[in-house]
Motif scaffolding. Structure first.
Motif: not given
Length: 170
Positions: A112-137
């Protein structure tokens, strides 16, 4: 940054009110062409979650041609420690932790704590989100997706593009 100021753009950003004017000034996009989705973090936890749904609807309903996932370099992080702050809910958090660990992919994070607080640093999270949007069908291939980090040191704002990763999530 080479952006057509007449194109519609979507800013997916953290809840920091002073970011939007900085971004409009630095990207030269007219304010009437900017849509903003503000969230407590720029991390898209699930490719079919509410944030991604809002991104997709903005692309189709508002004819968005460019998406910016934006975070700040010196982001203040406030962690929510459920077991400490809500000791009376310990039974519920233990049950949720069990579900998080054993019912993937429905739940994102290991606890629950990881879900609420997130993981990784800001750059990693942004990169992951960009990839999800970029490759979303459901995101058209003509929509440009960029990750940006705003560095607000020394009273000057600097935008640094987050590089595209080599991985393919699609």
């Amino acid at each position: 940054m080479n952006v057509d100021k007449n194109k519609k753009a979507l800013f997916l950003m953290d809840i920091e009110n002073e970011l939007e004017p900085i971004l409009q000034e630095m990207t030269h996009i007219r304010s009437e062409n900017v849509l903003a989705i503000q969230n407590y973090d720029t991390d898209i936890l699930h490719p079919y979650g509410d944030i991604m749904r809002s991104v997709i609807l903005a692309i189709y309903r508002e004819s968005v041609e460019e998406v910016f996932v934006i975070g700040t370099k010196e982001k203040r992080t406030f962690t929510v420690n459920i077991p400490t702050q809500l000791e009376s809910m310990k039974d519920k958090t233990q049950t949720l932790d069990y579900l998080f660990q054993n019912c993937m992919p429905e739940f994102s994070g290991g606890t629950v704590n990881e879900w609420l607080n997130g993981k990784g640093n800001s750059s990693d999270n942004i990169e992951k989100s960009v990839e999800i949007i970029r490759h979303h069908p459901l995101v058209p291939s003509h929509v440009k997706v960029q990750g940006l980090i705003v560095d607000k040191r020394d009273e000057k704002s600097l935008i640094v593009e987050v590089p595209e990763t080599k991985t393919n999530l699609g």
